[in-house]
Motif scaffolding. Sequence first.
Motif, PDB file in Angstrom:
ATOM      1  N   LEU A 141       0.996  -1.024  -0.496  1.00  0.00           N
ATOM      2  CA  LEU A 141       0.219   0.066   0.125  1.00  0.00           C
ATOM      3  C   LEU A 141       0.406   1.250   0.272  1.00  0.00           C
ATOM      4  N   VAL A 142       1.556   1.004   0.836  1.00  0.00           N
ATOM      5  CA  VAL A 142       2.810   2.238   0.493  1.00  0.00           C
ATOM      6  C   VAL A 142       3.812   2.558  -0.919  1.00  0.00           C
ATOM      7  N   GLU A 143       4.099   1.751  -0.791  1.00  0.00           N
ATOM      8  CA  GLU A 143       4.308   1.835  -2.147  1.00  0.00           C
ATOM      9  C   GLU A 143       4.021   2.104  -3.324  1.00  0.00           C
ATOM     10  N   ILE A 144       2.627   1.652  -3.898  1.00  0.00           N
ATOM     11  CA  ILE A 144       1.576   2.480  -4.727  1.00  0.00           C
ATOM     12  C   ILE A 144       0.774   2.920  -4.685  1.00  0.00           C
ATOM     13  N   ALA A 145       0.340   3.734  -3.609  1.00  0.00           N
ATOM     14  CA  ALA A 145      -0.006   4.723  -3.490  1.00  0.00           C
ATOM     15  C   ALA A 145       1.000   5.927  -4.033  1.00  0.00           C
ATOM     16  N   ALA A 146      -0.255   6.689  -5.184  1.00  0.00           N
ATOM     17  CA  ALA A 146       0.004   7.635  -6.238  1.00  0.00           C
ATOM     18  C   ALA A 146       0.357   8.613  -4.763  1.00  0.00           C
TER      19      ALA A 146
END
Length: 397
Positions: free
Chosen positions: A392-397
């Motif tokens: 979630l941390v990685e993909i949130a724009a």
Amino acid sequence: MSLPQQFATDTSPPPCPLPQAGEGKLALYIHWPFCVSKCPYCDFNSHVREAVDQAAWREALLADLAHEAALLPGRRLTSIFFGGGTPSLIPPATVASLIDAAAFHWTFAPDIEITLEANPSSVEAARFADLARAGVNRVSLGVQSLDNAALKFLGRAHDADEALMALGTAQSVFARVSFDLIYALPGQSEAAWQAELGEALSFGTDHLSLYQLTIEPGTRFAAMTARGDLVPADPDFAATLYELTQEMTSAAGLPAYEISNHARPGQESRHNLTYWRYGAYAGVGPGAHGRRGGLATLRHKKPENWLIALARNGHGIAEETPVATPARGTEALLMGLRLHEGIDLDRIAALAGREAVDRAKVDGLVTRGLLSIEGNRLAATPAGMLVLDGILVEIAA
């Protein structure tokens, strides 16, 4: 506590109708903040008090409910959830009054789900028939363990035999029964959890909530961990237990529909699905959260402060915070990827007002087998669920 006159609940329609909030589905959460004792792992808004003025609390909750209903007219109520604290300590007559008030303020869906959380003590189990007559049609039991040593460690007031008796009573009264278990306890072996989960699955309930023990800030367990008196389970071992849990529940016909919740098809918690699918919900009672239009609502957490605010303002609201468009997309992303069904990327983008995920990073995680995409639907794979927070941390724009 005595009830000030300002809490008197007027259930008649407002003389000057408010602008319509729009037709739509709505879930209702009612928080009961009191417990007999505070469990060492619990960071919920729960409080221990020597005495509770039940009549005063009934009128106060009805008043808070009436305020929220006036701001959300014309809605179709799909679920009511009594959470806590320990809602099974609420007198059944109060539960009935709150359900009746909700029916007055809103239209009930024909298949409305009305859940109440309960502790499996014999005193509370004795109220189950009265709660069912009050309108409750689903109960969630806080069993937490089927092992007496574990129950003592977790600070629970019941033993395993009492839990099984309460479960039997609940199954004889309610059509829908769920219960919670906590695993990945310090010192718990894989064989012990396999045996306990196997026993839990043998009882035939259609829903299980299976949580790994987490050490939450501000809890007694957090203080013990800081002192070195408690050593949490190794994360890799906890992951092994998680994978075992998925295998066993799937084989028993209760696959995970959310990272910690398992159900037979059609028996998922409709109320919790409202949260995870980012639907609208009203929250009343101390510490209750809600989503009303573009506002995030939060009630005062301390029971006494909530009562004072209710007497002063006619409601217990502490904060009403506008949720900016991008934040709505992020919230929906964070909640929705917990679900096995995943999220609709077009809906998330519409909520965010822009692209809500980093597509390049999503593609990389798909390649690594941590995410899957079918059309516009993005979901975490079983391997991805193990590292969902990082994803979630990685993909949130």
